[in-house]
Design a protein around this motif. Structure first.
Motif, PDB file in Angstrom:
ATOM      1  N   LEU A 196      46.553  -6.228  31.111  1.00  0.00           N
ATOM      2  CA  LEU A 196      46.137  -6.726  29.797  1.00  0.00           C
ATOM      3  C   LEU A 196      44.660  -7.102  29.800  1.00  0.00           C
ATOM      4  N   ALA A 197      44.210  -7.728  30.876  1.00  0.00           N
ATOM      5  CA  ALA A 197      42.803  -8.105  30.980  1.00  0.00           C
ATOM      6  C   ALA A 197      41.921  -6.861  31.042  1.00  0.00           C
ATOM      7  N   GLN A 198      42.359  -5.849  31.780  1.00  0.00           N
ATOM      8  CA  GLN A 198      41.605  -4.604  31.860  1.00  0.00           C
ATOM      9  C   GLN A 198      41.553  -3.917  30.501  1.00  0.00           C
ATOM     10  N   ALA A 199      42.652  -3.952  29.777  1.00  0.00           N
ATOM     11  CA  ALA A 199      42.684  -3.336  28.444  1.00  0.00           C
ATOM     12  C   ALA A 199      41.697  -4.023  27.517  1.00  0.00           C
ATOM     13  N   ALA A 200      41.584  -5.335  27.636  1.00  0.00           N
ATOM     14  CA  ALA A 200      40.651  -6.082  26.785  1.00  0.00           C
ATOM     15  C   ALA A 200      39.206  -5.692  27.065  1.00  0.00           C
ATOM     16  N   GLU A 201      38.923  -5.291  28.292  1.00  0.00           N
ATOM     17  CA  GLU A 201      37.560  -4.902  28.673  1.00  0.00           C
ATOM     18  C   GLU A 201      37.190  -3.497  28.204  1.00  0.00           C
ATOM     19  N   ALA A 221      52.728  -5.547  23.401  1.00  0.00           N
ATOM     20  CA  ALA A 221      53.121  -5.014  22.091  1.00  0.00           C
ATOM     21  C   ALA A 221      52.292  -5.627  20.974  1.00  0.00           C
ATOM     22  N   THR A 222      52.007  -6.905  21.073  1.00  0.00           N
ATOM     23  CA  THR A 222      51.231  -7.592  20.044  1.00  0.00           C
ATOM     24  C   THR A 222      49.789  -7.088  20.015  1.00  0.00           C
ATOM     25  N   VAL A 223      49.194  -6.943  21.185  1.00  0.00           N
ATOM     26  CA  VAL A 223      47.814  -6.430  21.249  1.00  0.00           C
ATOM     27  C   VAL A 223      47.769  -4.993  20.736  1.00  0.00           C
ATOM     28  N   ALA A 224      48.751  -4.185  21.118  1.00  0.00           N
ATOM     29  CA  ALA A 224      48.785  -2.795  20.660  1.00  0.00           C
ATOM     30  C   ALA A 224      48.931  -2.719  19.149  1.00  0.00           C
ATOM     31  N   GLU A 225      49.787  -3.557  18.593  1.00  0.00           N
ATOM     32  CA  GLU A 225      49.982  -3.556  17.136  1.00  0.00           C
ATOM     33  C   GLU A 225      48.700  -3.957  16.406  1.00  0.00           C
ATOM     34  N   THR A 226      47.965  -4.887  16.994  1.00  0.00           N
ATOM     35  CA  THR A 226      46.721  -5.364  16.389  1.00  0.00           C
ATOM     36  C   THR A 226      45.635  -4.289  16.395  1.00  0.00           C
ATOM     37  N   ASN A 227      45.627  -3.458  17.436  1.00  0.00           N
ATOM     38  CA  ASN A 227      44.530  -2.505  17.623  1.00  0.00           C
ATOM     39  C   ASN A 227      44.851  -1.055  17.290  1.00  0.00           C
ATOM     40  N   ALA A 265      66.483 -13.555  26.982  1.00  0.00           N
ATOM     41  CA  ALA A 265      65.104 -13.748  26.543  1.00  0.00           C
ATOM     42  C   ALA A 265      64.540 -12.482  25.918  1.00  0.00           C
ATOM     43  N   MET A 266      64.866 -11.340  26.497  1.00  0.00           N
ATOM     44  CA  MET A 266      64.378 -10.080  25.954  1.00  0.00           C
ATOM     45  C   MET A 266      64.982  -9.821  24.574  1.00  0.00           C
ATOM     46  N   ALA A 267      66.270 -10.068  24.432  1.00  0.00           N
ATOM     47  CA  ALA A 267      66.930  -9.875  23.135  1.00  0.00           C
ATOM     48  C   ALA A 267      66.367 -10.834  22.090  1.00  0.00           C
ATOM     49  N   GLU A 268      66.138 -12.084  22.467  1.00  0.00           N
ATOM     50  CA  GLU A 268      65.579 -13.059  21.528  1.00  0.00           C
ATOM     51  C   GLU A 268      64.162 -12.686  21.101  1.00  0.00           C
ATOM     52  N   ALA A 269      63.361 -12.172  22.048  1.00  0.00           N
ATOM     53  CA  ALA A 269      62.000 -11.749  21.715  1.00  0.00           C
ATOM     54  C   ALA A 269      62.032 -10.621  20.700  1.00  0.00           C
ATOM     55  N   LEU A 270      62.932  -9.684  20.883  1.00  0.00           N
ATOM     56  CA  LEU A 270      63.061  -8.573  19.949  1.00  0.00           C
ATOM     57  C   LEU A 270      63.503  -9.072  18.580  1.00  0.00           C
ATOM     58  N   LEU A 271      64.491  -9.942  18.553  1.00  0.00           N
ATOM     59  CA  LEU A 271      64.978 -10.478  17.274  1.00  0.00           C
ATOM     60  C   LEU A 271      63.901 -11.262  16.539  1.00  0.00           C
ATOM     61  N   THR A 272      63.115 -12.026  17.259  1.00  0.00           N
ATOM     62  CA  THR A 272      62.028 -12.788  16.635  1.00  0.00           C
ATOM     63  C   THR A 272      61.028 -11.857  15.985  1.00  0.00           C
ATOM     64  N   LYS A 273      60.702 -10.778  16.644  1.00  0.00           N
ATOM     65  CA  LYS A 273      59.733  -9.822  16.108  1.00  0.00           C
ATOM     66  C   LYS A 273      60.298  -9.089  14.904  1.00  0.00           C
ATOM     67  N   VAL A 274      61.584  -8.769  14.945  1.00  0.00           N
ATOM     68  CA  VAL A 274      62.216  -8.062  13.841  1.00  0.00           C
ATOM     69  C   VAL A 274      62.220  -8.929  12.586  1.00  0.00           C
ATOM     70  N   GLU A 275      62.494 -10.221  12.761  1.00  0.00           N
ATOM     71  CA  GLU A 275      62.526 -11.141  11.614  1.00  0.00           C
ATOM     72  C   GLU A 275      61.172 -11.227  10.977  1.00  0.00           C
ATOM     73  N   VAL A 327      57.495  -3.943  17.064  1.00  0.00           N
ATOM     74  CA  VAL A 327      58.946  -3.893  17.230  1.00  0.00           C
ATOM     75  C   VAL A 327      59.380  -2.576  17.872  1.00  0.00           C
ATOM     76  N   VAL A 328      58.679  -1.495  17.592  1.00  0.00           N
ATOM     77  CA  VAL A 328      58.998  -0.207  18.217  1.00  0.00           C
ATOM     78  C   VAL A 328      58.768  -0.294  19.720  1.00  0.00           C
ATOM     79  N   TRP A 329      57.662  -0.903  20.098  1.00  0.00           N
ATOM     80  CA  TRP A 329      57.382  -1.068  21.527  1.00  0.00           C
ATOM     81  C   TRP A 329      58.411  -1.977  22.179  1.00  0.00           C
ATOM     82  N   LEU A 330      58.836  -3.014  21.471  1.00  0.00           N
ATOM     83  CA  LEU A 330      59.845  -3.911  22.029  1.00  0.00           C
ATOM     84  C   LEU A 330      61.173  -3.191  22.214  1.00  0.00           C
ATOM     85  N   VAL A 331      61.539  -2.376  21.253  1.00  0.00           N
ATOM     86  CA  VAL A 331      62.782  -1.616  21.371  1.00  0.00           C
ATOM     87  C   VAL A 331      62.702  -0.663  22.558  1.00  0.00           C
ATOM     88  N   GLU A 332      61.589   0.030  22.694  1.00  0.00           N
ATOM     89  CA  GLU A 332      61.422   0.945  23.825  1.00  0.00           C
ATOM     90  C   GLU A 332      61.503   0.197  25.151  1.00  0.00           C
TER      91      GLU A 332
END
Length: 83
Positions: free
Chosen positions: A2-7, A39-45, A73-83, A51-56
């Protein structure tokens, strides 16, 4: 990764690849925070939906055996993003 991607501000393809690899490694290791962050950084940029990345990532992770808390935790993260 993630840090490398930011650079890599001048290399959108390289940045995308690093984000995808971070997501995939997160799925492989059951690291929900890494998956959601990538997934959040990818969606922003890029023109993708996190949510597609989370499902994958969830589909990839289900092939591995994790402890119940990691799966929850993984299921809850996906559900939070879907909502």
């Amino acid at each position: 990764m993630l840090a490398q991607a930011a650079e890599l501000r001048d290399d959108p393809v390289g940045r995308y690849v690093l984000l995808r690899e971070a997501r995939d490694l997160g799925a492989e290791g059951g690291d929900v925070d890494l998956i959601v962050s990538a997934a959040t950084v990818a969606e922003t940029n890029y023109q993708i939906e996190a949510v597609v990345w989370l499902v994958e990532a969830c589909e990839a992770a289900q092939k591995r055996t994790f402890a119940r808390p990691a799966n929850k935790a993984m299921a809850e993260a996906l559900l939070t993003k879907v909502e």
